[in-house]
Design a protein around this motif. Structure first.
Motif, PDB file in Angstrom:
ATOM      1  N   LEU A  43      55.513  49.802  65.947  1.00  0.00           N
ATOM      2  CA  LEU A  43      55.934  51.135  66.485  1.00  0.00           C
ATOM      3  C   LEU A  43      57.363  50.758  67.366  1.00  0.00           C
ATOM      4  O   LEU A  43      58.233  51.523  67.220  1.00  0.00           O
ATOM      5  N   ARG A  44      56.976  49.917  68.266  1.00  0.00           N
ATOM      6  CA  ARG A  44      58.212  49.595  68.904  1.00  0.00           C
ATOM      7  C   ARG A  44      59.710  48.956  68.132  1.00  0.00           C
ATOM      8  O   ARG A  44      60.634  49.470  68.405  1.00  0.00           O
ATOM      9  N   TRP A  45      59.079  48.342  67.365  1.00  0.00           N
ATOM     10  CA  TRP A  45      60.401  47.684  66.109  1.00  0.00           C
ATOM     11  C   TRP A  45      60.953  49.024  65.700  1.00  0.00           C
ATOM     12  O   TRP A  45      61.942  49.080  65.314  1.00  0.00           O
ATOM     13  N   LEU A  46      60.142  49.897  65.269  1.00  0.00           N
ATOM     14  CA  LEU A  46      60.631  50.929  64.347  1.00  0.00           C
ATOM     15  C   LEU A  46      61.456  51.977  65.276  1.00  0.00           C
ATOM     16  O   LEU A  46      62.436  52.568  64.769  1.00  0.00           O
ATOM     17  N   HIS A  50      65.415  45.477  69.261  1.00  0.00           N
ATOM     18  CA  HIS A  50      66.007  44.523  68.308  1.00  0.00           C
ATOM     19  C   HIS A  50      65.903  43.283  69.133  1.00  0.00           C
ATOM     20  O   HIS A  50      66.350  42.089  68.287  1.00  0.00           O
ATOM     21  N   ASP A  51      65.127  42.865  70.011  1.00  0.00           N
ATOM     22  CA  ASP A  51      65.268  41.673  70.797  1.00  0.00           C
ATOM     23  C   ASP A  51      63.736  41.281  70.481  1.00  0.00           C
ATOM     24  O   ASP A  51      62.510  41.694  70.855  1.00  0.00           O
ATOM     25  N   ALA A  52      63.467  40.295  69.554  1.00  0.00           N
ATOM     26  CA  ALA A  52      62.234  39.520  69.369  1.00  0.00           C
ATOM     27  C   ALA A  52      61.347  39.477  70.263  1.00  0.00           C
ATOM     28  O   ALA A  52      60.034  39.686  70.147  1.00  0.00           O
ATOM     29  N   LYS A  53      61.983  38.742  71.644  1.00  0.00           N
ATOM     30  CA  LYS A  53      60.936  38.649  72.806  1.00  0.00           C
ATOM     31  C   LYS A  53      59.931  39.700  73.063  1.00  0.00           C
ATOM     32  O   LYS A  53      59.104  39.745  73.608  1.00  0.00           O
ATOM     33  N   ASN A  54      60.833  40.853  73.160  1.00  0.00           N
ATOM     34  CA  ASN A  54      59.915  42.131  73.330  1.00  0.00           C
ATOM     35  C   ASN A  54      58.933  42.615  72.321  1.00  0.00           C
ATOM     36  O   ASN A  54      58.241  43.548  72.419  1.00  0.00           O
ATOM     37  N   LEU A  55      58.979  41.818  71.271  1.00  0.00           N
ATOM     38  CA  LEU A  55      57.985  42.065  70.210  1.00  0.00           C
ATOM     39  C   LEU A  55      57.107  40.800  70.178  1.00  0.00           C
ATOM     40  O   LEU A  55      56.464  40.816  69.130  1.00  0.00           O
ATOM     41  N   GLY A  57      57.829  37.631  69.934  1.00  0.00           N
ATOM     42  CA  GLY A  57      58.338  36.737  69.059  1.00  0.00           C
ATOM     43  C   GLY A  57      59.433  35.917  69.620  1.00  0.00           C
ATOM     44  O   GLY A  57      59.954  36.295  70.553  1.00  0.00           O
ATOM     45  N   ASP A  58      59.978  34.968  68.720  1.00  0.00           N
ATOM     46  CA  ASP A  58      61.165  34.222  68.927  1.00  0.00           C
ATOM     47  C   ASP A  58      62.403  34.596  68.129  1.00  0.00           C
ATOM     48  O   ASP A  58      63.397  34.000  68.446  1.00  0.00           O
ATOM     49  N   SER A  59      61.958  35.124  67.121  1.00  0.00           N
ATOM     50  CA  SER A  59      63.063  35.565  66.046  1.00  0.00           C
ATOM     51  C   SER A  59      62.670  36.613  65.127  1.00  0.00           C
ATOM     52  O   SER A  59      61.573  36.912  65.228  1.00  0.00           O
ATOM     53  N   GLY A  60      63.599  37.279  64.449  1.00  0.00           N
ATOM     54  CA  GLY A  60      63.188  38.169  63.367  1.00  0.00           C
ATOM     55  C   GLY A  60      62.260  37.680  62.408  1.00  0.00           C
ATOM     56  O   GLY A  60      61.573  38.290  61.840  1.00  0.00           O
ATOM     57  N   GLU A  61      62.437  36.358  62.133  1.00  0.00           N
ATOM     58  CA  GLU A  61      61.595  35.692  60.906  1.00  0.00           C
ATOM     59  C   GLU A  61      60.269  35.620  61.451  1.00  0.00           C
ATOM     60  O   GLU A  61      59.227  35.840  60.743  1.00  0.00           O
ATOM     61  N   SER A  62      59.833  35.614  62.956  1.00  0.00           N
ATOM     62  CA  SER A  62      58.527  35.515  63.230  1.00  0.00           C
ATOM     63  C   SER A  62      57.773  36.910  63.120  1.00  0.00           C
ATOM     64  O   SER A  62      56.454  36.964  63.367  1.00  0.00           O
ATOM     65  N   LEU A  63      58.405  37.893  62.731  1.00  0.00           N
ATOM     66  CA  LEU A  63      57.727  39.345  62.487  1.00  0.00           C
ATOM     67  C   LEU A  63      57.062  39.202  61.189  1.00  0.00           C
ATOM     68  O   LEU A  63      56.369  40.026  60.731  1.00  0.00           O
TER      69      LEU A  63
END
Length: 674
Positions: A43-46, A50-55, A57-63
């Motif tokens: 939900l936050r990503w949508l 755009h900061d992977a750390k707030n999701l 993760g460490d990068s977009g690929e980690s999603l």
């Protein structure tokens, strides 16, 4: 209203899942590590994070689902949020809004609104217009339940502005400030550039100022030359009238005279064919005259011995017959002398016959000689008559042929006079062609085209007479020579620099106007934000104090405006606690909940997401929290990740998340009775 969430390949959710949200409260439960918080991350990503750390993760690929021992990794992660826009929560003319996002393993991504590709900024602006965002109070993760309490004064104000829907104005203000800064920088650069260009431009202008006069002189010269040559061509063409009509007339006359001469010559040729032939044999006449002389001499010798014999009736009859024949011959003679001689001869014969004939003794010889003489004389008479006839015909022929030759000479004289006149006109024609060629050369020397002139329209357009125009043309040409030729490179540089300077000057004007407009826009936005914030702050502060008392049953709390933002004052009189730093963990959670519901009470967002914000609450405070949710369920949608039974009891929809044997999260749903 939020309708549902779809995920595929996002974090632990390899397979596609769909979460249908209830109209009021939806609860997601599951053991730790099952992946339930990944739904909140989605939900936050949508919402634009755009900061992977707030999701987490460490990068977009980690999603992207990375695979397990029994399940292969996938190439992309994608998620979609579906909204019911029938109440026009979003400023788009659609009944349903779908916000989608994709990320690929190469780090690239896509943003879509209703399947149309957009920018991240467009997604953020869309949610900001509806009081939602990835960084504000729309989503509160575990550990951030006291986000509002821990935040700085500035951050608290930002959160309040977001939940009030003022973030869109803050974004516009921020953009306006960035544009203003960029505009001012461009303005400064443009001013510096114009200051650098101006001295060089002035030098070039001094150098090219005389060439500006050259254009005016050249323009006048070209116009005057055109009008001048139009008039000259017209005059030249009119000069053709001085000879052409007369020339045409004389040429026609000459052609007619040639025809007359040819006709007379043909007539003369025809008459020459009728010229009399000289049939008189001069040799024969001479021979006869010699024979006659000889016979007459012989007759004289033979007649010396003679006698006279009287004529009888037969002699007279013979004479009459002979005379009749001779007189018939005389009718055709026109020569009077010849007729006179013949008549005398006839009279002599008559006299001889009347007076008697002298008879020679040699009568036979004399008779023979006389007979021969008579024959010769008769032949000579015939020849003379023929000669006279031929002479008469020659006379008549000569009179006729003379008349025709006189007519021929007269016509030839007229032709000679016509040719002389044509010769005079030829001089005029040669002068006309010479003037035309000279005029063409002059026009060519002026770099003009003779064939492009229309002299018919030149009448009255030339303001000067031809002499005055020639003098003016000479003057203008001298002026051009004095000015000299234009240096094309210098002129090109001057035009380029001047165009550049004009562009920069206009740009400076535009930038100054843009700066003024941006400054006014910033002021208007600040006034709008300040006005709306001050009104909302009073209501939020009153609600904060109210909810604090409901939750704590003691003391007082308030929001305090500071120079930097919002401070929080707390006073628990029974416990002797003053200030938020003295509160326990549970008390801080209650204080945060009071502040949160105070904020959403004045401007309810479409939905709120809480990820285990109730973890620090005891059973009594959990029930209070659940009651607050129930009291607000008609104002906002709530999506909660929780382990709290009291919160589960107020849910309309319940989802359970488990971790399957393949290392992927599974979703189960339970529809609860109201």
């Amino acid at each position: 209203m939020l309708k549902r969430l779809e995920l595929q390949g996002f974090k632990s959710f390899k397979e596609k899942i769909s979460v249908d949200f209830a109209e009021t409260i939806t609860v997601i439960v599951g053991p730790n590590g099952s992946g339930k918080s990944n739904i909140i991350d989605a939900l936050r990503w949508l919402l634009g994070e755009h900061d992977a750390k707030n999701l987490r993760g460490d990068s977009g690929e980690s999603l992207i689902f990375g695979g397990t021992n029994s399940s292969q990794k996938v190439s992309l992660a994608q998620a979609s949020l579906y909204f019911d826009n029938s109440k026009k929560i979003f400023p788009l003319d659609y009944e349903e809004i779908i916000v989608s996002r994709k990320v690929f393993r190469d780090g690239t991504g896509e943003y879509l609104i209703n399947q149309a590709q957009v920018r991240l900024k467009d997604v953020i602006d869309l949610f900001a217009s509806s009081k939602m965002g990835a960084r504000g109070l729309s989503i509160i993760n575990q550990g951030n339940a006291d986000l509002f309490i821990k935040a700085s004064d500035t951050e608290r104000r930002t959160m309040l502005e977001e939940i009030l829907g003022l973030k869109q104005y803050q974004l516009k203000k921020h953009e306006a400030k960035l544009k203003l800064q960029s505009t001012r920088e461009n303005l400064e650069k443009s001013k510096l550039t114009t200051e650098e260009l101006l001295p060089h431009l002035r030098a070039l202008k001094r150098q090219t100022s005389k060439w500006e006069k050259r254009d005016a002189v050249a323009s006048e010269l070209k116009t005057l030359e055109t009008l001048y040559f139009q008039r000259k061509i017209k005059s030249w063409q009119e000069s053709e009238k001085n000879y052409l009509p007369e020339k045409t007339k004389l040429e026609n006359t000459r052609a007619e005279l040639n025809k007359k001469i040819e006709h007379i010559q043909i007539q003369i040729q025809d008459i020459e064919k009728t010229k009399p032939q000289d049939t008189i044999n001069s040799q024969e006449k001479s021979q006869l005259e010699r024979e006659l002389g000889g016979l007459e001499a012989e007759l004289r010798f033979a007649s010396k011995d003679k006698t006279v014999k009287k004529a009888d009736a037969n002699d007279f009859i013979s004479l009459v017959i002979r005379l009749k024949q001779d007189l018939e011959d005389l009718k055709s003679l026109t020569n009077l002398e010849l007729v006179f001689n013949k008549v005398n001869h006839f009279i002599s014969e008559i006299n001889q016959l009347i007076n008697g004939e002298t008879i020679s003794k040699n009568t036979a010889l004399i008779s023979s000689l006389e007979e021969k003489i008579k024959l010769i004389q008769s032949r000579l008479t015939t020849l003379e008559i023929e000669k006279n006839l031929v002479e008469q015909k020659f006379l008549e022929f000569n009179q006729i042929i003379k008349k025709y030759y006189e007519d021929l000479r007269k016509v030839e004289t007229e032709k000679e006079a016509c040719i002389r006149e044509l010769g005079h006109l030829s001089l005029k024609e040669e002068r006309f062609h010479y003037d035309g060629n000279l005029l063409r050369e002059q026009i060519k020397d002026a770099n003009l085209d003779f064939n492009e002139f229309t002299p018919s329209i030149s009448e009255g357009l030339l303001p000067l007479n031809l002499t005055e125009a020639e003098n003016r043309l000479h003057y203008l040409k001298r002026e051009l020579m004095a000015i000299g030729e234009i240096d094309g490179e210098v002129l090109k540089e001057a035009n380029t620099i001047e165009a550049r300077y004009s562009f920069l000057t206009e740009q400076i004007t535009d930038l100054e106007k843009a700066s003024q407009d941006l400054e006014k826009l910033i002021i208007d936005l600040e006034e709008k934000i300040g006005h709306d914030f001050n009104i909302a702050f009073k209501s939020a502060n009153s609600a904060f104090s109210k909810f604090f008392k409901e939750l704590f049953k003691d003391g007082n709390a308030e929001m305090i405006l500071t120079e930097n933002g919002i401070d929080i004052g707390v006073d628990l009189k029974q416990k002797g606690v003053s200030g938020i730093n003295s509160l326990s963990g549970g008390e801080r959670s209650l204080l945060s909940i009071a502040a949160l519901f105070a904020l959403i009470s004045i401007s309810p967002p479409p939905f709120l997401v809480f990820d285990e914000v109730d973890a620090a609450l005891d059973e009594k405070n959990s029930r209070r929290f659940a009651e607050l949710l129930k009291s607000f369920k008609n104002q906002s949608q709530f999506i909660l990740v929780t382990h709290n039974r009291s919160v589960m009891e107020v849910a309309e929809a319940l989802y359970g998340v488990t971790m399957g044997e393949a290392g992927t999260s599974k979703l189960m749903s339970v529809k609860l009775a109201p």
